[in-house]
Design an enzyme around this catalytic site. Structure first.
Site, PDB file in Angstrom:
ATOM      1  N   TYR A  57     -50.061  55.394   9.668  1.00  0.00           N
ATOM      2  CA  TYR A  57     -49.429  56.388  10.530  1.00  0.00           C
ATOM      3  C   TYR A  57     -48.471  57.220   9.684  1.00  0.00           C
ATOM      4  O   TYR A  57     -47.291  56.906   9.541  1.00  0.00           O
ATOM      5  CB  TYR A  57     -48.662  55.721  11.670  1.00  0.00           C
TER       6      TYR A  57
ATOM      7  N   HIS B  39     -56.681  46.540  11.672  1.00  0.00           N
ATOM      8  CA  HIS B  39     -56.682  47.789  12.423  1.00  0.00           C
ATOM      9  C   HIS B  39     -58.043  48.130  13.019  1.00  0.00           C
ATOM     10  O   HIS B  39     -58.127  48.673  14.111  1.00  0.00           O
ATOM     11  CB  HIS B  39     -56.203  48.931  11.514  1.00  0.00           C
TER      12      HIS B  39
ATOM     13  N   SER C  32     -52.730  53.262  24.105  1.00  0.00           N
ATOM     14  CA  SER C  32     -53.134  54.406  24.940  1.00  0.00           C
ATOM     15  C   SER C  32     -53.183  54.008  26.420  1.00  0.00           C
ATOM     16  O   SER C  32     -54.157  54.311  27.115  1.00  0.00           O
ATOM     17  CB  SER C  32     -54.490  54.961  24.498  1.00  0.00           C
ATOM     18  N   PRO C  33     -52.136  53.336  26.935  1.00  0.00           N
ATOM     19  CA  PRO C  33     -52.188  52.837  28.313  1.00  0.00           C
ATOM     20  C   PRO C  33     -52.147  53.930  29.370  1.00  0.00           C
ATOM     21  O   PRO C  33     -52.426  53.656  30.545  1.00  0.00           O
ATOM     22  CB  PRO C  33     -50.951  51.934  28.408  1.00  0.00           C
TER      23      PRO C  33
ATOM     24  N   GLY D 174     -51.460  60.005  27.441  1.00  0.00           N
ATOM     25  CA  GLY D 174     -50.488  60.794  28.190  1.00  0.00           C
ATOM     26  C   GLY D 174     -51.054  61.494  29.401  1.00  0.00           C
ATOM     27  O   GLY D 174     -50.291  61.992  30.251  1.00  0.00           O
ATOM     28  N   PHE D 175     -52.370  61.539  29.532  1.00  0.00           N
ATOM     29  CA  PHE D 175     -52.958  62.285  30.641  1.00  0.00           C
ATOM     30  C   PHE D 175     -52.526  61.728  32.000  1.00  0.00           C
ATOM     31  O   PHE D 175     -52.290  62.488  32.953  1.00  0.00           O
ATOM     32  CB  PHE D 175     -54.489  62.271  30.535  1.00  0.00           C
ATOM     33  N   LEU D 176     -52.392  60.403  32.101  1.00  0.00           N
ATOM     34  CA  LEU D 176     -52.086  59.786  33.391  1.00  0.00           C
ATOM     35  C   LEU D 176     -50.626  59.955  33.812  1.00  0.00           C
ATOM     36  O   LEU D 176     -50.244  59.514  34.895  1.00  0.00           O
ATOM     37  CB  LEU D 176     -52.464  58.305  33.373  1.00  0.00           C
TER      38      LEU D 176
END
Length: 333
Positions: A56, A132, A210-211, A215-217
């Protein structure tokens, strides 16, 4: 808040902080001092679990994120759990964004990686060391054997596998017990629920990345959204297209209705839903805004009954939704 236990004995806060976005994948990197301040602020909010990886980074510093995490948590190192990752590189020659991934879990690579991560994090041990991505060229038993040696040497205390499948997990766990898997999981990406019975059987935790579907949710994104294709992975994610926003209206309304009924934010409902599924699930949402970090952490205080969770699952099974980003392409060495 009550800690959750990953594996046999690794106690962590009910939500962790995914730190990748401070350096990588979501637009320009955050100013270094501001990033350090925000990560430290998350600890003050109650987060004790912080996730990073050796890859990262930024174009200027490929290992930027580990350094940030190490500096931010130096004075509370004995009070936090730091997870980082090995075994992955980027195909920087590709014109694809996100860059294709190149797995490399050879023992000599792992050895170099762990020493580098320890130095950058400024610590003498890594609490949770994730492979990973699976490297098809290296058998799981060989990777697990290296992990067992690193545990004996005190360089790591627990290990895990990201994007694990059942066969690989069982074989690796038979050599050196696995503490957690870190797999993609959200209301829009539920394929790894099939792995839950195996995790229950083996006593392995589940760290959900990515829960909120990148970020879409959160419900904060609408049509006409622009992301910089040079450094923001969302520019190529299918759930953020105008067409997808239309396709996902019923899903977003479901979340909004649930949120209103609970006096909560939609993001909190998406997190509370997975927290209520199993006591060994720990989501690691990433944010660079303190108000969002606080909001996310508050999801642990929202209680959903088993009946409510089943009802949400049934609704998710029926509601129409778009494709969702499923991860970067894997390239052979």
């Amino acid at each position: 808040m009550t800690d959750r236990i990953l594996g046999r004995d690794l106690a962590v806060s009910p939500l962790g902080l995914g730190c990748m976005g401070f350096s990588h994948g979501y637009g320009a990197a955050t100013d270094e001092q501001e990033a350090i301040r925000l990560i430290r602020q998350a600890y003050d909010m109650g987060y004790t679990f912080f996730d990073t990886a050796e890859v990262y980074g930024t174009p200027q510093d490929p290992h930027h994120n580990e350094k940030l995490v190490g500096k931010a948590l130096a004075d509370v190192r004995d009070k936090v759990v730091i997870s980082t990752k090995f075994g992955l590189g980027f195909d920087l020659e590709s014109d694809q964004v996100p860059y294709p991934l190149i797995p490399d879990a050879r023992p000599e690579t792992i050895r170099r990686s762990v020493e580098g991560s320890l130095q950058r994090l400024g610590t003498d041990h890594i609490d949770l060391y994730f492979q990973h991505r699976i490297d098809p060229a290296v058998e799981p038993e060989e990777v697990a054997g290296v992990m067992a040696d690193l545990i004996k040497e005190g360089k790591i205390t627990h290990w895990g596998i990201s994007e694990a499948n059942e066969e690989y997990l069982r074989r690796a766990n038979s050599v050196c017990p696995v503490t957690a898997v870190q797999n993609r999981y959200s209301m829009m990406a539920r394929q790894y629920e099939a792995l839950f019975p195996v995790l229950e059987e083996l006593g392995i935790g589940f760290v959900a990345f990515s829960p909120m579907a990148n970020g879409f949710l959160t419900g904060k994104y609408g049509k006409g959204q622009h992301f910089d294709s040079a450094n923001d992975y969302r520019a190529s994610m299918p759930q953020f297209t105008d067409e997808a926003v239309s396709q996902n209206q019923a899903l977003l309304k479901l979340l909004q209705d649930l949120a209103e009924a609970k006096g909560a934010a939609p993001a909190q409902i998406s997190l509370a839903w997975m927290l209520g599924k199993k006591p060994w699930i720990v989501p690691i949402p990433g944010s660079r805004k303190p108000e969002r970090m606080q909001e996310n952490f508050g999801a642990a205080s929202i209680s959903l009954t088993p009946e409510e969770i089943r009802s949400i699952d049934e609704a998710l099974d029926k509601v129409g939704m778009s494709a969702v980003f499923g991860g970067s392409a894997i390239k052979k060495q």
